[in-house]
Design a protein around this motif. Structure first.
Motif, mmCIF file in Angstrom:
data_model
loop_
_atom_site.group_PDB
_atom_site.id
_atom_site.type_symbol
_atom_site.label_atom_id
_atom_site.label_comp_id
_atom_site.label_asym_id
_atom_site.label_seq_id
_atom_site.Cartn_x
_atom_site.Cartn_y
_atom_site.Cartn_z
ATOM 1 N N LEU A 4 0.850 -1.175 0.000
ATOM 2 C CA LEU A 4 0.000 0.000 0.000
ATOM 3 C C LEU A 4 0.893 1.234 0.000
ATOM 4 O O LEU A 4 1.797 1.349 0.833
ATOM 5 C CB LEU A 4 -0.895 0.012 1.246
ATOM 6 N N VAL A 5 0.630 2.136 -0.936
ATOM 7 C CA VAL A 5 1.452 3.336 -1.051
ATOM 8 C C VAL A 5 0.557 4.560 -0.994
ATOM 9 O O VAL A 5 -0.274 4.774 -1.896
ATOM 10 C CB VAL A 5 2.271 3.329 -2.359
ATOM 11 N N GLU A 6 0.734 5.355 0.061
ATOM 12 C CA GLU A 6 -0.045 6.581 0.210
ATOM 13 C C GLU A 6 0.645 7.745 -0.480
ATOM 14 O O GLU A 6 1.882 7.775 -0.606
ATOM 15 C CB GLU A 6 -0.231 6.952 1.695
ATOM 16 N N SER A 7 -0.144 8.701 -0.892
ATOM 17 C CA SER A 7 0.384 9.939 -1.458
ATOM 18 C C SER A 7 -0.632 11.050 -1.229
ATOM 19 O O SER A 7 -1.785 10.785 -0.858
ATOM 20 C CB SER A 7 0.681 9.778 -2.954
ATOM 21 N N GLY A 8 -0.186 12.280 -1.452
ATOM 22 C CA GLY A 8 -1.098 13.407 -1.353
ATOM 23 C C GLY A 8 -0.968 14.242 -0.102
ATOM 24 O O GLY A 8 -1.645 15.272 0.037
ATOM 25 N N CYS A 22 -4.311 6.119 -1.838
ATOM 26 C CA CYS A 22 -3.611 4.908 -1.399
ATOM 27 C C CYS A 22 -3.755 3.883 -2.506
ATOM 28 O O CYS A 22 -4.871 3.403 -2.767
ATOM 29 C CB CYS A 22 -4.180 4.405 -0.096
ATOM 30 N N ALA A 23 -2.645 3.572 -3.154
ATOM 31 C CA ALA A 23 -2.647 2.602 -4.232
ATOM 32 C C ALA A 23 -2.202 1.249 -3.705
ATOM 33 O O ALA A 23 -1.179 1.149 -3.003
ATOM 34 C CB ALA A 23 -1.710 3.066 -5.342
ATOM 35 N N ASN A 77 -7.604 -0.011 -8.064
ATOM 36 C CA ASN A 77 -6.971 -0.469 -6.810
ATOM 37 C C ASN A 77 -6.559 0.700 -5.914
ATOM 38 O O ASN A 77 -5.463 0.690 -5.325
ATOM 39 C CB ASN A 77 -5.738 -1.329 -7.105
ATOM 40 N N THR A 78 -7.425 1.669 -5.805
ATOM 41 C CA THR A 78 -7.065 2.882 -5.073
ATOM 42 C C THR A 78 -8.203 3.307 -4.147
ATOM 43 O O THR A 78 -9.378 3.225 -4.511
ATOM 44 C CB THR A 78 -6.732 4.026 -6.038
ATOM 45 N N VAL A 79 -7.813 3.763 -2.968
ATOM 46 C CA VAL A 79 -8.761 4.352 -2.029
ATOM 47 C C VAL A 79 -8.327 5.799 -1.789
ATOM 48 O O VAL A 79 -7.127 6.113 -1.785
ATOM 49 C CB VAL A 79 -8.834 3.545 -0.715
ATOM 50 N N PHE A 80 -9.319 6.656 -1.611
ATOM 51 C CA PHE A 80 -9.067 8.086 -1.483
ATOM 52 C C PHE A 80 -9.609 8.612 -0.155
ATOM 53 O O PHE A 80 -10.575 8.070 0.387
ATOM 54 C CB PHE A 80 -9.733 8.854 -2.626
#
Length: 124
Positions: A4-8, A22-23, A77-80
């Motif tokens: 899981l890779v978060e960004s933003g 989160c990808a 495959n992403t959660v926001f």
């Protein structure tokens, strides 16, 4: 192994907005609930919000209700996490996590994969 890779994350003034992503790797993203948690300096990690496997059910911690919105795109495959009306007390490292079930819960022990976290800093 799921990654899981978060960004933003970033620095924003009080009242501003950020959108975290989160990808997730792997082919089973749509089978599991996802959650966001956060940890402020000197504090325990705490639950923020969770979303079930198909996005039809969510629940939020009281301190973010009406300000934060979780969503997911299973095709990507992403959660926001859309965060509006940010307050200085929202300053924390934000983690996404994958639940062990399709429903999820507010409890950290129900999540078995975690991202590395992304820093959110809200200045007053």
């Amino acid at each position: 192994q799921v990654q899981l890779v978060e960004s933003g994350g970033g620095v924003v003034q009080a009242g501003g907005s950020l959108r975290l992503s989160c990808a997730a790797s792997g082919r089973t993203f749509s089978s599991f609930a996802m959650g966001w948690f956060r940890q402020a300096p000197g504090k325990e990690r705490e639950f923020v919000v969770r979303i079930n496997r198909d996005g039809g059910s969510t629940n939020y911690a009281d301190f973010v209700k009406g300000r934060f919105t979780i969503s997911r795109d299973n095709a990507k495959n992403t959660v926001f996490l859309q965060m509006n009306s940010l307050k200085p007390e929202d300053t924390a490292v934000y983690y996404c996590a994958r639940a062990t079930t399709g429903w999820g819960s507010p409890y950290q022990y129900d999540y078995n994969y975690w991202g590395q976290g992304t820093q959110v800093t809200v200045s007053s």
